[in-house]
Design a protein around this motif. Structure first.
Motif, PDB file in Angstrom:
ATOM      1  N   LYS A  91       0.833  -1.206   0.000  1.00 38.80           N
ATOM      2  CA  LYS A  91       0.000   0.000   0.000  1.00 38.80           C
ATOM      3  C   LYS A  91       0.869   1.258   0.000  1.00 38.80           C
ATOM      4  O   LYS A  91       0.563   2.243  -0.666  1.00 38.80           O
TER       5      LYS A  91
ATOM      6  N   GLU B 269       2.209   1.747  -3.459  1.00 34.17           N
ATOM      7  CA  GLU B 269       1.178   2.249  -4.359  1.00 34.17           C
ATOM      8  C   GLU B 269       0.924   3.739  -4.114  1.00 34.17           C
ATOM      9  O   GLU B 269       0.734   4.517  -5.053  1.00 34.17           O
ATOM     10  N   TYR B 270       0.934   4.132  -2.821  1.00 35.10           N
ATOM     11  CA  TYR B 270       0.719   5.534  -2.493  1.00 35.10           C
ATOM     12  C   TYR B 270       1.862   6.399  -3.035  1.00 35.10           C
ATOM     13  O   TYR B 270       1.643   7.452  -3.637  1.00 35.10           O
TER      14      TYR B 270
END
Length: 265
Positions: free
Chosen positions: A171, A174-175
């Protein structure tokens, strides 16, 4: 205790390995015990068979000595003409008593010797010794199985933690990737200048659309990508978080650039 290798998900395999090791150990030790017991039993029986007949020889020898003593007494009393005297009777009674005492001592010694052999044979064949071997090995087996189970629980817990950490890293990646895309898109739009605004019929509107939705941005050139990577390095090197800062030096690597190129191109 024997040492075993533990791997996540292999508890049944490890359990089988542990049981195999201690089954073999128990069989080996019990075989050694049986051999030693049988050897000791055979030696004791042989010693008993050799010693017990000697007591009859001792009794026979005691009788021989007594007969010799009786004969010597008779000859002595006869030479003195005392065969019918009270002295002769008392002397013979004494000899008979001495013979009986000798026989009693021999019989007592024989009984004690026989009892000693019986005790020693009983000790050699005492099942408690065999049971101690089994109990000791089973205790080691139980300890090894318990250790394997606990280790398996630790590995399972660690795997869950690793999975959660991997999800967090994914995550986070992805951020950061989203941020890099947006930054690269803004940089490209800024460098495009008036040309981009002319083609779009009003530069402000085109820039706003790309800023609001980075997915509308054109594929990045390698120069744009290098710029985005460097921006990410600069940002992360300024972060005080040690965990994040430790990652920053790797962002400038060729591997990271190629990965960004695949993901952002």
């Amino acid at each position: 205790m024997a040492q075993f290798d533990f791997a996540y998900g292999d508890y049944a395999k490890t359990q089988k390995q542990i049981n195999s090791v201690y089954d073999k150990q128990k069989a080996t030790q019990l075989a050694e015990y049986s051999h030693a017991r049988n050897k000791a039993t055979s030696q004791l029986k042989q010693q008993k068979n050799e010693i017990m007949p000697t007591f009859q020889s001792k009794r026979n020898q005691a009788d021989v000595v007594n007969k010799q003593s009786v004969q010597a007494l008779r000859e002595a009393m006869a030479s003195q003409g005392l065969l019918g005297s009270g002295e002769n009777v008392s002397a013979n009674v004494g000899l008979m008593s001495s013979r009986q005492n000798s026989l009693n001592d021999i019989n007592l010694e024989q009984q004690q010797t026989e009892n000693d052999f019986s005790r020693r044979l009983s000790d050699v064949n005492d099942p408690a010794d065999r049971n101690k071997i089994i109990s000791s090995i089973e205790a080691l087996r139980s300890g090894a199985l318990a250790e394997a189970y606990n280790r398996q629980q630790q590995l399972a817990y660690q795997k869950r933690m690793d999975d959660l950490a991997e999800q967090w890293r994914k995550k986070e990646w992805e951020y950061r990737l989203k941020q890099d895309r947006e930054a690269a898109a803004r940089a490209r739009a800024a460098r495009s200048g008036g040309g981009g605004r002319g083609r779009s019929g009003g530069g402000g509107g085109s820039y706003s659309a790309q800023s609001a939705n980075p997915g509308l941005a054109k594929p990045l050139s390698e120069s744009d990508l290098h710029w985005a990577v460097q921006q990410q390095i600069d940002k992360m090197n300024k972060v005080a978080n040690p965990k994040t800062a430790a990652v920053a030096p790797h962002l400038g690597s060729t591997a990271y650039f190629n990965k960004m190129k695949r993901l952002m191109g």
